[in-house]
Scaffold this active site. Structure first.
Site: not given
Ligand SMILES: *[C@@H]1O[C@H](CO)[C@@H](O)[C@H](O)[C@H]1NC(C)=O
Ligand SMILES: *[C@@H]1O[C@H](CO)[C@@H](O)[C@H](O)[C@H]1NC(C)=O
Ligand SMILES: *[C@@H]1O[C@H](CO)[C@@H](O)[C@H](O)[C@H]1NC(C)=O
Length: 823
Positions: A536-537, A679
């Site tokens: 995913l990252g 965020d």
């Protein structure tokens, strides 16, 4: 010198049979011999990621070809197409992602290849085991080369990235091979048959034939042109893991009452043929022999010529090895050849048939041979000169230069070895060569890579009047600073950046103490039960993987909202810290686990388990099957005309409202614990079954969204378009600034995430706009009311963006308002 001699001999006497180990030159994507106009694509994300930027190792445009991906993964057929202008024998392909000097992180983890000889009939490439999907890149910078086994003979090639919605895909590619000089475009032959030998089946079918296969084989090429000659013993193969008889196409005389097998060869144009070479098996002990006679007919215009040529090779009953039988074709002009091969025993088996024609291509071959020869000689001369120089130098400065020379030779050796190895990857832009960030104490800069368009904004912020020495507002700011409100200054950035966009919630020091007092109530999960699905990252100190976990239900409490059937695997996100992470990163990671383990709410992503007993440390959290809300909404449309016309999947307004209410509810829970998210955005909300929403916090870890973040001072990375004015200018993050971000998130949802907030403003202008909020002279720009947004909801948004934090609603109030105006 013996070596040189051998090389030259080899080059001059090499047969024209294409050898896959020689025919491996780049065909011109990276060096530009393939023109822009010959590179096309199904779609492009933007002009700067058009097909022509899909050249391996080139950094023009935005650094790669990126398709515009719309629709559901199973219907996506995006491709990058290369027209080679003539038939080529392609043995190797190279792919690379979009790196763009560290800004990009999109690549194709897997892809497929389609090819065509005439531009109309497209054939899906499969490997010798029948698999279509090719493993692609694992990062954006390394070039991954894959041998095509079997090789392709084609004029057009399409690279088709396998796309799901877990990440954006961009590609740079290269083809390797050489021109296909045989000119053979297809052969039609009877199907290969099956032999029973000592109770074992030997499959003599043409396993890589790419034409139609029914009663016979038509319109294709296959094993007879794949450049691979069979072994003496036809039951064995060079190819790993295939059935016996793989290398050969074979027939038995019982099925051919005429006593011959007829094969028709079609060529690209009329050629002047000199010879045909047929690679035959001759294992006579098993009743397999070369053909006893061949009769060939020629066709140059429309009809077959009446007079064939005939040839009978000398039969060999002594040597059982497979061999090439060369048949002279006596300079016949033809565009098609029909040959009848007569049985001399029960079985006849061919593995390769090639044609040599005596016109211009020969000239080209000689030419390319000469070039190779010159290349080799130059290389050899270089090596010799180098050796001589080294010998001379060694006499002068013995010890030191000995080392140098050894290194030089080693390099030569590794370079040439790596070119020969079958599949290799090399690092043309290793991660370590990316300019390293300044040391900072932020976890997230270290764990996650930094996205694009990060200029040096501090000067921009300073340009705002209230931050310049001469501004009349400086006084007020200084007053604020004295009151304990952190001023926007370097020292303060450090404590605000750690949490930005990562997956930690900002916790006031007080709460943190409370938390640290208790034991972490998270269980250890056996690492071996995790199956990697996709990344995913990733970042310098960690990666986030999407995994399947077995037996996870034992780790979930009964109050879990999603139902897991016994023994079924569940999707989880696994964040892991690289083993070489430093102590700070490790401590932050442990702190994060502590915080996460305390959060229990149906609308907040839950920490399920950890793997702490061994490195790498892992944190396992829930993942929801529909991915994040941003991607989810961007592939849906609001109900209405557009959706009807485009047949796109829809989300009704009431479901949208339901999702927004859940986000408000999750935030209500966080704010009740005095946690500040920092965020909140659609990219950080995950969507499950029936539009359930859970708030997560790993948006920043995915480069897909790097454009949503903005770097300040070369250190902090901030989602400025979601941030309240006081967070940007004063570094103040509170529940009220989360409320601001909630307003933006709501706006994103009502626009179905089709554009970034303030998409018409540059990052600099967004920061200037915050200045207007601060000055409050009615010059600030608000996000507009989305077309489908009812007035009360827009009123709610506007209240979230109130200049005065105290006048913004609390999450409790927001949740309440949303429940009240439920459609
Ligand atoms: C050839 O035979 C093998 C073994 O039966 C089979 O697996 C394969 O699919 C066949 N290939 C074609 C193209 O028919
Ligand atoms: C075919 O090539 C041979 C040798 O290069 C030449 O002698 C002959 O004339 C050619 N035939 C035709 C029809 O061009
Ligand atoms: C096949 O070849 C064998 C060996 O030459 C011969 O004995 C047999 O009669 C042939 N069968 C047919 C059907 O022609």
């Amino acid at each position: 010198f013996i070596l040189v001699h051998l090389l030259i001999l080899n080059l001059f006497f090499s047969t024209k049979i294409i050898s896959t180990s020689v025919c491996r030159s780049p065909l011109g994507m990276s060096r530009g011999q393939i023109l822009d106009e010959d590179i096309s694509a199904s779609s492009q994300w933007s002009d700067s990621t058009a097909a022509k930027y899909g050249r391996l190792d080139c950094e023009e445009g935005d650094g790669a070809w990126c398709p515009e991906i719309a629709g559901e993964p199973e219907n996506i057929n995006e491709f990058l197409q290369i027209d080679l202008r003539s038939l080529h024998f392609i043995t190797l392909v190279g792919t690379q992602g979009r790196h763009a000097g560290g800004i990009g992180n999109e690549f194709a983890q897997t892809y497929k290849i389609k090819y065509s000889r005439d531009g109309s009939r497209w054939i899906s490439w499969r490997n010798r085991q029948g698999k279509e999907v090719i493993e692609g890149n694992r990062n954006a910078y390394d070039i991954v080369l894959k041998d095509l086994e079997p090789p392709i003979i084609a004029r057009f090639v399409r690279f088709m990235p396998v796309i799901d919605h877990s990440m954006n895909v961009c590609m740079r590619v290269e083809l390797y091979g050489c021109e296909w000089l045989d000119g053979l475009v297809s052969y039609n032959s009877p199907l290969g048959q099956q032999m029973t030998l000592n109770g074992q089946y030997i499959y003599l079918n043409d396993s890589v034939y790419d034409g139609a296969m029914s009663y016979s084989m038509t319109e294709g090429l296959g094993q007879l042109t794949d450049g691979m000659c069979g072994l003496d013993d036809f039951t064995h193969s060079h190819v790993y893991n295939v059935w016996p008889g793989y290398d050969y196409v074979g027939w038995t005389n019982e099925s051919f009452p005429n006593g011959y097998v007829e094969i028709i060869f079609e060529f690209d144009r009329t050629r002047n043929f000199t010879t045909m070479k047929v690679h035959c098996n001759n294992m006579f002990s098993q009743r397999v022999k070369t053909f006893q006679k061949v009769v060939c007919y020629f066709r140059s215009e429309s009809d077959w010529e009446a007079t064939p040529i005939s040839f009978s090779p000398v039969m060999d009953d002594v040597n059982p090895s497979a061999r090439f039988v060369t048949v002279s074709l006596y300079n016949h002009m033809a565009s098609a050849i029909k040959c009848q091969y007569y049985f001399s025993d029960i079985w006849m088996m061919f593995s390769e048939i090639t044609f040599q024609s005596g016109d211009d291509p020969t000239h080209k071959v000689d030419d390319s041979n000469t070039r190779i020869l010159i290349g080799c000689l130059v290389a050899i001369i270089f090596i010799l000169v180098a050796i001589i120089v080294i010998i001379l130098w060694r006499q002068v400065w013995q010890k030191m230069l000995e080392k140098v020379s050894r290194r030089m030779l080693d390099d030569e050796l590794t370079a040439s070895l790596s070119i020969q190895s079958e599949t290799f990857t090399y690092n043309n832009n290793s991660p370590s060569s990316v300019p390293s960030e300044q040391e900072s104490s932020s976890t997230y800069e270290r764990i996650f890579p930094l996205g694009p368009d990060y200029q040096e904004p501090s000067c921009l912020v300073r340009k705002l009047p209230e931050f310049s020495q001469t501004s009349e507002d400086t006084g007020e700011l200084q007053k604020r600073v004295q009151e304990g409100v952190p001023h926007y200054a370097e020292a303060d950035i450090v404590n605000l950046q750690g949490v930005t966009g990562g997956n930690t919630y900002a916790v006031p020091a007080l709460t943190m103490d409370l938390l640290s007092g208790k034991d972490v109530a998270v269980e250890e999960f056996p690492r071996k039960l995790l199956t990697f699905k996709e990344k995913l990252g990733e970042g310098q100190f960690g990666e986030v993987h999407l995994c399947e976990a077995e037996g996870m239900q034992d780790f979930m409490d009964e109050d879990f909202s999603f139902d897991v059937i016994e023994n079924q695997t569940v999707l989880v996100a696994v964040k892991m810290l690289r083993t070489d992470a430093n102590k700070n990163a490790r401590n932050d990671f442990l702190k994060e686990i502590k915080i996460m383990s305390r959060l229990k709410d149906p609308n907040i992503i839950r920490l399920l388990a950890v793997c702490m007993s061994s490195d790498p440390l892992c944190m396992i959290t829930e993942y929801m099957e529909n991915g994040d809300l941003n991607q989810f909404l961007s592939r849906h449309e609001p109900e209405g005309m557009i959706a009807l016309l485009s047949n796109a999947p829809t989300v009704s307004y009431s479901n949208l409202h339901h999702m927004a209410t859940q986000i408000a509810s999750g935030m209500k829970y966080l704010s009740s614990l005095n946690f500040v998210h920092r965020d909140l955005a659609t990219r950080n909300c995950l969507v499950g079954k029936n539009y359930t929403i859970k708030i997560a916090d790993f948006g920043m870890s995915r480069n897909l969204y790097s454009g949503d973040y903005y770097r300040i001072q070369g250190r902090a990375v901030l989602p400025i378009r979601w941030m309240s004015w006081e967070s940007i200018l004063l570094g103040k993050f509170t529940t009220s600034s989360d409320v601001w971000a909630f307003g933006v998130t709501l706006w994103e949802m009502l626009t179905f995430c089709k554009e970034q907030p303030y998409s018409q403003l540059s990052d600099e202008q967004v920061i200037e706009n915050t200045g207007e909020f601060f000055r409050d002279q009615r010059r600030q720009i608000y996000l507009p009311q989305p077309p489908m947004c009812p007035d009360p909801v827009y009123k709610l948004m506007l209240s979230c963006w109130h200049r005065n934090t105290k006048e913004r609603p609390s999450f409790q109030e927001i949740h309440h308002t949303l429940l009240d105006c439920k459609p």
